[in-house]
Design an enzyme around this catalytic site. Structure first.
Site, short mmCIF file in Angstrom:
data_model
loop_
_atom_site.label_atom_id
_atom_site.label_comp_id
_atom_site.label_asym_id
_atom_site.label_seq_id
_atom_site.Cartn_x
_atom_site.Cartn_y
_atom_site.Cartn_z
N HIS A 1 8.89 -43.70 -92.45
CA HIS A 1 9.20 -44.07 -90.82
C HIS A 1 8.60 -45.28 -90.56
O HIS A 1 8.92 -46.37 -90.04
CB HIS A 1 8.54 -42.76 -90.12
CG HIS A 1 8.76 -42.86 -88.81
ND1 HIS A 1 10.11 -42.86 -87.97
CD2 HIS A 1 7.94 -43.18 -87.61
CE1 HIS A 1 9.89 -43.15 -86.95
NE2 HIS A 1 8.82 -43.35 -86.45
N GLU B 1 14.92 -41.47 -94.25
CA GLU B 1 14.31 -40.69 -93.45
C GLU B 1 14.87 -39.60 -93.00
O GLU B 1 14.10 -38.21 -92.88
CB GLU B 1 13.85 -41.65 -92.09
CG GLU B 1 12.74 -41.40 -91.53
CD GLU B 1 12.59 -42.31 -90.49
OE1 GLU B 1 11.93 -41.79 -89.23
OE2 GLU B 1 13.07 -43.32 -90.36
N ASN C 1 6.16 -48.80 -125.91
CA ASN C 1 6.07 -48.59 -127.18
C ASN C 1 5.73 -47.19 -127.57
O ASN C 1 6.16 -46.67 -128.18
CB ASN C 1 5.13 -49.70 -127.84
CG ASN C 1 4.97 -49.62 -129.10
OD1 ASN C 1 6.04 -50.13 -129.93
ND2 ASN C 1 3.99 -48.93 -129.70
#
Lengths: 691, 153
Positions: free
Chosen positions: A46, A68, A426
């Site tokens: 918001h 929202e 990795n």
């Protein structure tokens, strides 16, 4: 209003919000029922929306607005979080991040996010094929539970199914009567009346009788077969007064089935002896066939304090640099004063200067500390990355972060992100085994990757440790020999750690095929050289079958380094101590010509001999004129070289300075520093001397 | 309305040059310069200006004029364009004047001498002095320098 002055603030704060959104989303993924987290996420989104709108970044604002809306449904328990929603929200966050990055780069923050917006809208309206008609609206004051999806009996289902098959329009309609309505039944009747004029209601919930007797809460829903357009109907219903909202969804066979599944689940809840509608909302139907996978559980070992009031202020890094510059000026004046005081021999003056020295030393420490940033700022993006990675690779991985509060200089922080990403990838890709392999090896399905940061002496260590398959010496050596990195004889003589270090050799990759994750054409050698260029080091320890530990050692700060000052004629240069192996004196006749290259014998091996005065064209010194020459032996990785200078001045802590943007990058020079006498000395880049 | 422009005036040989005052950060006396190897020949090196390392250009060299010995009058004019700070070594600098914007004519076609592209125009002053206004962006343009060097090399 000129927004430029707020732009940097906006960018900083947006990044903060995005970070917190990411973190909280990850947390929510771990415990999707926790509405408290949803609240936090909602508030962040918001605020972000508000800020973006104020700054005029429409795309940013509208995307956050859509997020929202979805979050609002979730926090009001009208929608259950599930995989698809998580993925969509994460995608939205990525898009937002890109937009903010674009804005940071001077752009407008525009991006094509139509597909994400469409997904969000589908979730919001319940159209999304994952099937989520809003979850039960519960009203505690009444015993009536109003399930949103209507349970159909077999006959009704087949009628609807048939109608769809025949090309009729089958709609699911949900109507919410206004709260103030005095005559809910009448309003409902009016809706029914209108609908019956242009189609057929197959099933309604509650039943028509119940509705007529006002035995329903504010909403009711129905299945409807018609020829009219969904939008037209919606408009028609909304035109009836005291109707707050009407949701009309067109169904196809698939969604119909999903909805009825869901309704059945709802019915089960209802049928349970002690109905607990709030705590047991219907399982999301889409994933009910397969258990929703939670590929990654992420937790931070040191829990963050909950929203402690901010005790920090933001300072532009440039201002800090100015402060540093002014401060180094002060230090130069200080040493001048000290010198004068000792020359004049005035006691009062000496005392005052001594005091000044102490105060300025403390000041120096504080100024340097201002540049320190917790590694958290780098680490915080990793949980999300690991989540995505684990999902892609179909592994289960728990990323445990410790020591995120460990502080490092800002310049190091900026540089260390990429190497760490590489090492983590990795670990996830090559280190941790697939679920099946883990089970076969008697390990828990959930792999663990530890990411640790801690101080030790004048260094910060960052360790990445996985509990995966580890490194098998034989495999690694075989590959190394195959790639021509070492010969078999050399390999046989190497210690285990030396063998592990082969992973960092250029052009080395143990993966048989290049994967999308960690084989992007760059190997660990790039990681190694990056870390080395930061004045750090990286080592590997591995126990086959148990896991691998990559340990990265970093200097606390890059802006101050220890260096050896050397002189060539009237010129002074600084050589970073970290790359010096040793200093020595050689006789002219020890320098030999081998195939046109000057070499010297150093510790029983031939190393190149470089004349710095020739390379830099020093006007008033040339080592060729000397019988005896001082050399600095420098190192880049495993390779050595001797650099000839005239004289060693001594070791000193130097402050790195940029040479500005005008000068082109000069090979062999990495920057400049200001010496105690106010003169500028150039800093050598030893890496450039060894090719 | 006639706009006035504040200009720093400096000399190279007998000619007078002007730079807008808002581009000039400070004017310094000659100070020790640290040579930077392997760069353009007109880059004399770097100086320490109150803790900031700044490259210094000999403006005579930049304009391919004959370089001369530095004197008491020699000054380093520190200019800032965008984020770039550079010092210009000039023969002398001791005047700030107001000139009217419309007194600046576009640069004349010159043969030899300072390349016309470095000039923004020529201002005619009241006492018949001519002031050469520099186009700083061109003077500091590196891509052109690189070309030049490579041709020479």
């Amino acid at each position: 209003m000129d927004m430029n002055q707020y732009l940097s603030m906006f960018i900083d704060e947006s990044n903060d919000h995005l970070q917190s959104l990411n973190e909280n989303m990850l947390q929510l993924e771990g415990s999707p029922e926790d509405l408290g987290i949803v609240q936090v996420i909602f508030r962040s989104a918001h605020t972000l929306k508000g800020m973006a709108a104020t700054m005029g970044f429409e795309d940013l604002a509208s995307l956050t607005h859509k997020m929202e809306n979805v979050l609002d449904l979730v926090r009001n328990e009208k929608l259950k979080m599930q995989d698809f929603i998580f993925d969509t929200l994460f995608k939205s966050l990525d898009a937002l991040e890109n937009m903010v990055q674009d804005i940071t780069g001077g752009g407008e923050g525009k991006a094509d996010v139509s597909s994400i917006v469409a997904s969000l809208q589908a979730i919001e309206s319940g159209e999304w094929t994952g099937g989520t008609a809003p979850v039960t609206e519960v009203n505690q004051s009444s015993s009536t539970v109003t399930p949103s999806a209507v349970e159909l009996d077999e006959f009704q289902y087949s009628v609807l199914d048939q109608s769809i098959a025949e090309g009729h329009r089958v709609l699911y309609i949900e109507v919410l009567v206004s709260e103030q309505s005095q005559l809910k039944g009448v309003r409902a009747y009016m809706v029914f009346d209108m609908l019956e004029r242009s189609g057929e209601i197959v099933k309604s919930f509650p039943t028509v009788q119940d509705i007529e007797q006002e035995k329903f809460e504010r909403s009711f829903s129905l299945y409807y077969i018609t020829t009219k357009e969904a939008q037209e109907l919606e408009k028609g219903i909304m035109s009836i007064s005291e109707i707050e909202s009407a949701k009309v969804i067109q169904l196809d066979q698939e969604t119909l089935q999903q909805m009825t599944n869901q309704a059945a689940a709802t019915a089960e809840v209802e049928a349970a002896p002690v109905p607990a509608p709030v705590d047991a909302p219907p399982e999301p139907s889409s994933s009910s066939k397969e258990e929703p996978k939670k590929p990654v559980v992420t937790k931070t070992a040191a829990p963050k304090q909950a929203a402690a009031p901010s005790r920090t202020i933001r300072v532009d890094i440039e201002r800090l640099d100015v402060l540093m510059n002014l401060f180094s000026e002060l230090l130069i004046d200080r040493s001048r004063l000290e010198q004068l005081a000792s020359e004049t021999g005035n006691n009062d003056l000496s005392d005052t200067v001594a005091h000044l020295s102490r105060v300025s030393t403390d000041l120096q420490n504080i100024v340097l500390k201002l540049r320190m940033v917790p590694v958290d700022t780098v680490f915080n993006r990793f949980p999300r990355m690991i989540r995505d990675l684990a999902k892609t690779l179909d592994k289960k991985i728990d990323l445990v972060i410790t020591g995120a509060e460990t502080e490092l200089d800002r310049t190091v922080i900026d540089e260390i992100g990429d190497p760490l990403v590489h090492l983590l990838r990795n670990a996830v890709d090559h280190g941790v085994e697939s679920i099946a392999e883990r089970v076969a090896a008697g390990k828990p399905e959930l792999g663990t990757v530890n990411l640790r940061a801690f101080h030790s002496g004048n260094h910060v260590f960052i360790e990445i440790e996985d509990d995966g398959k580890g490194i098998y010496r034989d495999n690694l050596l075989r590959t190394a020999v195959k790639r021509g990195v070492v010969t078999e004889e050399q390999g046989a003589k190497m210690s285990d750690d030396e063998v592990n270090q082969l992973l960092f050799a250029p052009g080395f990759s143990t993966a048989d095929k290049i994967s999308d994750i960690s084989g992007r054409g760059v190997g660990l050698d790039v990681v190694k050289s990056k870390i080395t260029s930061l004045g750090g080091n990286v080592t590997i320890h591995s126990t086959p079958g148990k896991g691998t530990n990559f340990s990265v050692q970093l200097p606390l700060t890059l802006s101050i380094i220890a260096a050896m000052l050397v002189r060539l004629g009237s010129e002074k240069y600084a050589v970073p101590l970290s790359s010096i192996v040793e200093t020595a004196i050689v006789q002219r006749e020890q320098v030999r010509n081998i195939h046109g290259n000057k070499m010297i014998t150093f510790r029983e091996s031939l190393i190149p001999y470089l004349s710095l005065s020739e390379v830099f064209g020093v006007p008033d010194f040339n080592d060729a004129d000397e019988q005896e020459t001082e050399i600095v032996v420098i190192r880049k990785g495993e390779r050595l070289a001797a650099v000839a200078v005239e004289e060693f001045i001594g070791q000193s802590e130097i402050v790195l300075k940029s040479m500005g943007t005008y000068l082109p990058a000069i090979e062999g020079i990495s920057g400049a520093t200001i010496l105690g006498d106010g003169q500028v000395a150039l800093i050598l880049d030893p890496n450039a001397f060894i090719k | 309305m006639e706009e006035e422009l504040k200009v720093i005036v400096f000399k190279l040989g007998s000619e007078e040059y002007g730079i807008e005052v808002d581009k000039v950060q400070t004017i310094e006396r000659m100070m020790p310069i640290t040579r930077v190897p392997k760069t353009f020949s007109f880059v004399k090196g770097v100086i320490n200006l109150r803790g900031v390392v700044i490259p210094v250009i000999d403006l005579r060299g930049r304009f391919s004029l004959r370089e001369t010995e530095y004197t008491d009058q020699t000054r380093i004019v520190i200019v800032g364009v965008d984020d770039m700070q550079v010092g210009f070594i000039v023969d002398s600098a001791n005047d700030v004047i107001d000139i009217k914007r419309d007194a600046i004519d576009s640069p004349p076609e010159v043969v030899g001498g300072v390349k016309a592209r470095y000039l923004r125009g020529v201002a005619k002053l009241e006492d018949a002095r001519l002031l050469i206004m520099l186009n700083l962006n061109e003077v500091l343009n590196k891509s052109e320098v690189v070309q030049l060097e490579s041709i020479e090399g």
